[in-house]
Design a protein around this motif. Structure first.
Motif, PDB file in Angstrom:
ATOM      1  N   ALA A 102       0.841  -1.209   0.000  1.00  0.00           N
ATOM      2  CA  ALA A 102       0.000   0.000   0.000  1.00  0.00           C
ATOM      3  C   ALA A 102       0.871   1.253   0.000  1.00  0.00           C
ATOM      4  CB  ALA A 102      -0.927  -0.004   1.209  1.00  0.00           C
ATOM      5  N   LYS A 103       1.888   1.274   0.828  1.00  0.00           N
ATOM      6  CA  LYS A 103       2.780   2.439   0.912  1.00  0.00           C
ATOM      7  C   LYS A 103       3.540   2.657  -0.399  1.00  0.00           C
ATOM      8  CE  LYS A 103       3.450   2.273   5.925  1.00  0.00           C
ATOM      9  NZ  LYS A 103       4.409   2.018   7.026  1.00  0.00           N
ATOM     10  N   GLU A 104       3.861   1.549  -1.055  1.00  0.00           N
ATOM     11  CA  GLU A 104       4.681   1.618  -2.261  1.00  0.00           C
ATOM     12  C   GLU A 104       3.860   1.896  -3.525  1.00  0.00           C
ATOM     13  OE1 GLU A 104       7.588  -1.285  -4.958  1.00  0.00           O
ATOM     14  OE2 GLU A 104       6.902  -1.944  -2.977  1.00  0.00           O
ATOM     15  N   LYS A 105       2.670   1.278  -3.629  1.00  0.00           N
ATOM     16  CA  LYS A 105       1.968   1.284  -4.916  1.00  0.00           C
ATOM     17  C   LYS A 105       0.600   1.952  -4.936  1.00  0.00           C
ATOM     18  CE  LYS A 105       4.276  -2.907  -6.617  1.00  0.00           C
ATOM     19  NZ  LYS A 105       4.090  -4.245  -7.218  1.00  0.00           N
ATOM     20  N   SER A 106      -0.035   2.153  -3.785  1.00  0.00           N
ATOM     21  CA  SER A 106      -1.389   2.700  -3.799  1.00  0.00           C
ATOM     22  C   SER A 106      -1.395   4.151  -4.264  1.00  0.00           C
ATOM     23  CB  SER A 106      -2.020   2.608  -2.410  1.00  0.00           C
ATOM     24  OG  SER A 106      -3.348   3.104  -2.445  1.00  0.00           O
ATOM     25  N   ILE A 107      -2.332   4.471  -5.159  1.00  0.00           N
ATOM     26  CA  ILE A 107      -2.439   5.853  -5.649  1.00  0.00           C
ATOM     27  C   ILE A 107      -3.343   6.698  -4.739  1.00  0.00           C
ATOM     28  CG2 ILE A 107      -1.981   5.223  -8.047  1.00  0.00           C
ATOM     29  CD1 ILE A 107      -4.969   5.366  -8.612  1.00  0.00           C
ATOM     30  N   ASP A 108      -3.931   6.061  -3.738  1.00  0.00           N
ATOM     31  CA  ASP A 108      -4.667   6.807  -2.713  1.00  0.00           C
ATOM     32  C   ASP A 108      -3.647   7.219  -1.652  1.00  0.00           C
ATOM     33  OD1 ASP A 108      -6.255   7.860  -0.764  1.00  0.00           O
ATOM     34  OD2 ASP A 108      -7.273   5.988  -0.245  1.00  0.00           O
ATOM     35  N   LYS A 109      -3.015   8.366  -1.862  1.00  0.00           N
ATOM     36  CA  LYS A 109      -1.904   8.769  -1.010  1.00  0.00           C
ATOM     37  C   LYS A 109      -2.329   9.040   0.428  1.00  0.00           C
ATOM     38  CE  LYS A 109       0.875   8.342  -4.397  1.00  0.00           C
ATOM     39  NZ  LYS A 109       1.719   7.125  -4.440  1.00  0.00           N
ATOM     40  N   GLY A 110      -3.587   9.429   0.630  1.00  0.00           N
ATOM     41  CA  GLY A 110      -4.059   9.692   1.980  1.00  0.00           C
ATOM     42  C   GLY A 110      -4.000   8.472   2.872  1.00  0.00           C
ATOM     43  N   SER A 111      -4.404   7.315   2.333  1.00  0.00           N
ATOM     44  CA  SER A 111      -4.357   6.083   3.121  1.00  0.00           C
ATOM     45  C   SER A 111      -3.041   5.329   2.933  1.00  0.00           C
ATOM     46  CB  SER A 111      -5.528   5.165   2.743  1.00  0.00           C
ATOM     47  OG  SER A 111      -5.405   4.714   1.399  1.00  0.00           O
ATOM     48  N   ALA A 112      -2.341   5.577   1.828  1.00  0.00           N
ATOM     49  CA  ALA A 112      -1.091   4.863   1.544  1.00  0.00           C
ATOM     50  C   ALA A 112      -0.063   5.071   2.648  1.00  0.00           C
ATOM     51  CB  ALA A 112      -0.514   5.308   0.200  1.00  0.00           C
ATOM     52  N   VAL A 113       0.018   6.303   3.166  1.00  0.00           N
ATOM     53  CA  VAL A 113       1.003   6.589   4.210  1.00  0.00           C
ATOM     54  C   VAL A 113       0.704   5.821   5.495  1.00  0.00           C
ATOM     55  CG1 VAL A 113       1.565   8.867   3.313  1.00  0.00           C
ATOM     56  CG2 VAL A 113      -0.290   8.643   4.966  1.00  0.00           C
ATOM     57  N   ARG A 114      -0.533   5.345   5.625  1.00  0.00           N
ATOM     58  CA  ARG A 114      -0.932   4.550   6.798  1.00  0.00           C
ATOM     59  C   ARG A 114      -1.014   3.065   6.454  1.00  0.00           C
ATOM     60  NH1 ARG A 114      -4.713   8.638   6.560  1.00  0.00           N
ATOM     61  NH2 ARG A 114      -6.353   7.147   6.008  1.00  0.00           N
ATOM     62  N   GLY A 115      -0.351   2.671   5.383  1.00  0.00           N
ATOM     63  CA  GLY A 115      -0.394   1.265   4.983  1.00  0.00           C
ATOM     64  C   GLY A 115      -1.738   0.857   4.437  1.00  0.00           C
ATOM     65  N   GLY A 116      -2.478   1.833   3.870  1.00  0.00           N
ATOM     66  CA  GLY A 116      -3.802   1.539   3.306  1.00  0.00           C
ATOM     67  C   GLY A 116      -4.926   1.593   4.309  1.00  0.00           C
ATOM     68  N   GLU A 117      -4.630   1.949   5.548  1.00  0.00           N
ATOM     69  CA  GLU A 117      -5.647   1.945   6.607  1.00  0.00           C
ATOM     70  C   GLU A 117      -6.744   2.965   6.348  1.00  0.00           C
ATOM     71  OE1 GLU A 117      -7.906   0.866   9.225  1.00  0.00           O
ATOM     72  OE2 GLU A 117      -5.956  -0.106   9.545  1.00  0.00           O
ATOM     73  N   LEU A 118      -8.010   2.499   6.428  1.00  0.00           N
ATOM     74  CA  LEU A 118      -9.179   3.360   6.231  1.00  0.00           C
ATOM     75  C   LEU A 118      -9.948   3.588   7.526  1.00  0.00           C
ATOM     76  CD1 LEU A 118     -10.492   1.763   2.913  1.00  0.00           C
ATOM     77  CD2 LEU A 118      -9.311   3.958   3.145  1.00  0.00           C
ATOM     78  N   GLY A 119      -9.594   2.833   8.580  1.00  0.00           N
ATOM     79  CA  GLY A 119     -10.302   2.965   9.849  1.00  0.00           C
ATOM     80  C   GLY A 119     -11.668   2.292   9.804  1.00  0.00           C
ATOM     81  N   TRP A 120     -12.552   2.702  10.713  1.00  0.00           N
ATOM     82  CA  TRP A 120     -13.902   2.156  10.787  1.00  0.00           C
ATOM     83  C   TRP A 120     -14.849   2.997   9.935  1.00  0.00           C
ATOM     84  CZ3 TRP A 120     -15.261  -2.348  13.055  1.00  0.00           C
ATOM     85  CH2 TRP A 120     -14.353  -2.922  13.959  1.00  0.00           C
ATOM     86  N   PHE A 121     -15.774   2.341   9.254  1.00  0.00           N
ATOM     87  CA  PHE A 121     -16.744   3.069   8.434  1.00  0.00           C
ATOM     88  C   PHE A 121     -18.000   2.222   8.235  1.00  0.00           C
ATOM     89  CE2 PHE A 121     -13.649   0.904   5.733  1.00  0.00           C
ATOM     90  CZ  PHE A 121     -14.448   0.134   4.908  1.00  0.00           C
ATOM     91  N   GLY A 122     -19.109   2.920   7.974  1.00  0.00           N
ATOM     92  CA  GLY A 122     -20.368   2.247   7.682  1.00  0.00           C
ATOM     93  C   GLY A 122     -20.521   2.039   6.189  1.00  0.00           C
ATOM     94  N   GLN A 123     -21.501   1.257   5.810  1.00  0.00           N
ATOM     95  CA  GLN A 123     -21.686   0.902   4.408  1.00  0.00           C
ATOM     96  C   GLN A 123     -21.992   2.119   3.539  1.00  0.00           C
ATOM     97  OE1 GLN A 123     -24.054  -2.562   3.923  1.00  0.00           O
ATOM     98  NE2 GLN A 123     -23.617  -2.781   1.755  1.00  0.00           N
ATOM     99  N   SER A 124     -22.714   3.082   4.090  1.00  0.00           N
ATOM    100  CA  SER A 124     -23.096   4.256   3.301  1.00  0.00           C
ATOM    101  C   SER A 124     -21.954   5.255   3.127  1.00  0.00           C
ATOM    102  CB  SER A 124     -24.281   4.968   3.967  1.00  0.00           C
ATOM    103  OG  SER A 124     -23.919   5.445   5.252  1.00  0.00           O
ATOM    104  N   GLN A 125     -20.844   5.031   3.804  1.00  0.00           N
ATOM    105  CA  GLN A 125     -19.734   5.979   3.755  1.00  0.00           C
ATOM    106  C   GLN A 125     -18.777   5.724   2.588  1.00  0.00           C
ATOM    107  OE1 GLN A 125     -19.088   5.370   8.297  1.00  0.00           O
ATOM    108  NE2 GLN A 125     -18.130   7.325   7.833  1.00  0.00           N
ATOM    109  N   MET A 126     -18.928   4.607   1.925  1.00  0.00           N
ATOM    110  CA  MET A 126     -18.048   4.261   0.811  1.00  0.00           C
ATOM    111  C   MET A 126     -18.843   4.140  -0.484  1.00  0.00           C
ATOM    112  SD  MET A 126     -14.991   4.103   1.963  1.00  0.00           S
ATOM    113  CE  MET A 126     -14.122   4.035   3.530  1.00  0.00           C
TER     114      MET A 126
END
Length: 272
Positions: A169-193
């Protein structure tokens, strides 16, 4: 008076300490933990300075250095002799006196466990939570890249899977916001994505990596589902501290109203 006003005042006063640690100096003047907490209480209420990472703390200190230098320049310009300064100082003095008075009253308010539990039992409808998941993702532009990453993760489990997923995730993900956290998105509900992502992650099991790339308008996602919480009432232990503060604030507002009403009844008020 509104709750928000009290919270702002109390948090500002609570930020001050009589034994703050010195974190830097500028022209011989100390910058302390208090300076950091006061600045953050205005910009980001509730943030604990002890949880700041080194880079963010350095940025906050640098901001304070700039403010200290500007303040020194302002004083040297004779601003303290300006009539507007004296007027503002009188207003600030009254505000601080009021805030300290409110804080002393607030600190005397006691809330027992029975009161907290009663509030929870009588307001359970306010503690409903939808189903939620905790997940990581890797976002890439090409489907073949996503398939290649899934293939490289296929035989891994547990800590080995988590570590490898974070590295990719840190190396290849183009979502830079989560990439720096190893792809971590935290907790979320179904309607949030977005729907394709939400449908995929909510159908997966805990610890599972998506078997196929998940396409959305952002690209192709590889998802690692870390944990899940079913829909239902949030357990009392998880909201006890929050409820205690709410009940305490309610009591505080009642005390302030009673004091205000008593003082008003004795005062001579004339409207012009």
């Amino acid at each position: 008076m509104k709750k928000k006003i009290f919270f702002t005042a109390l948090s500002f006063v609570a930020a001050m300490s009589l034994s703050a640690a010195v974190v830097a100096t500028v022209d011989g003047e100390n910058i302390t933990d208090d300076d950091i907490q006061i600045l953050l209480s205005q910009a980001m209420p509730g943030v604990d300075t002890s949880k700041l990472n080194d880079d963010l703390k350095k940025k906050v200190i640098d901001d304070i250095v700039g403010r200290k230098l500007l303040l020194k320049e302002a004083k040297s310009s004779g601003i303290e002799k300006d009539p507007e300064f004296k007027k503002a100082l009188d207003i600030a003095r009254e505000n601080i006196a009021g805030e300290l008075y409110f804080k002393k009253i607030f600190d005397t308010i006691k809330v027992n466990d029975a009161e907290v539990k009663k509030f929870y039992d009588e307001n359970k409808e306010n503690f409903n939570q939808p189903a939620s998941v905790q997940a990581r993702h890797i976002l890439v532009e090409k489907e073949e890249d996503a398939k290649s990453i899934i293939s490289s993760l296929k035989k891994l489990k547990g800590d080995a899977l988590n570590k490898k997923f974070e590295e990719i995730a840190k190396e290849k993900s183009i979502d830079k916001g989560s990439a720096v956290r190893g792809g971590e998105l935290g907790w979320f509900g179904q309607s949030q994505m977005v729907k394709p992502f939400a449908d995929a992650v909510f159908s997966m099991t805990k610890g599972e990596v998506s078997k196929n790339p998940v396409k959305s308008q952002f690209g192709y996602h590889i998802i690692l589902k870390e944990d899940m919480k079913p829909a239902g009432i949030i357990p009392f232990k998880d909201v006890k501290e929050q409820i205690e503060q709410n009940v305490k604030m309610q009591k505080f507002q009642e005390v302030i109203k009673q004091k205000t009403d008593t003082l008003r009844s004795k005062a001579k008020v004339q409207y012009k």
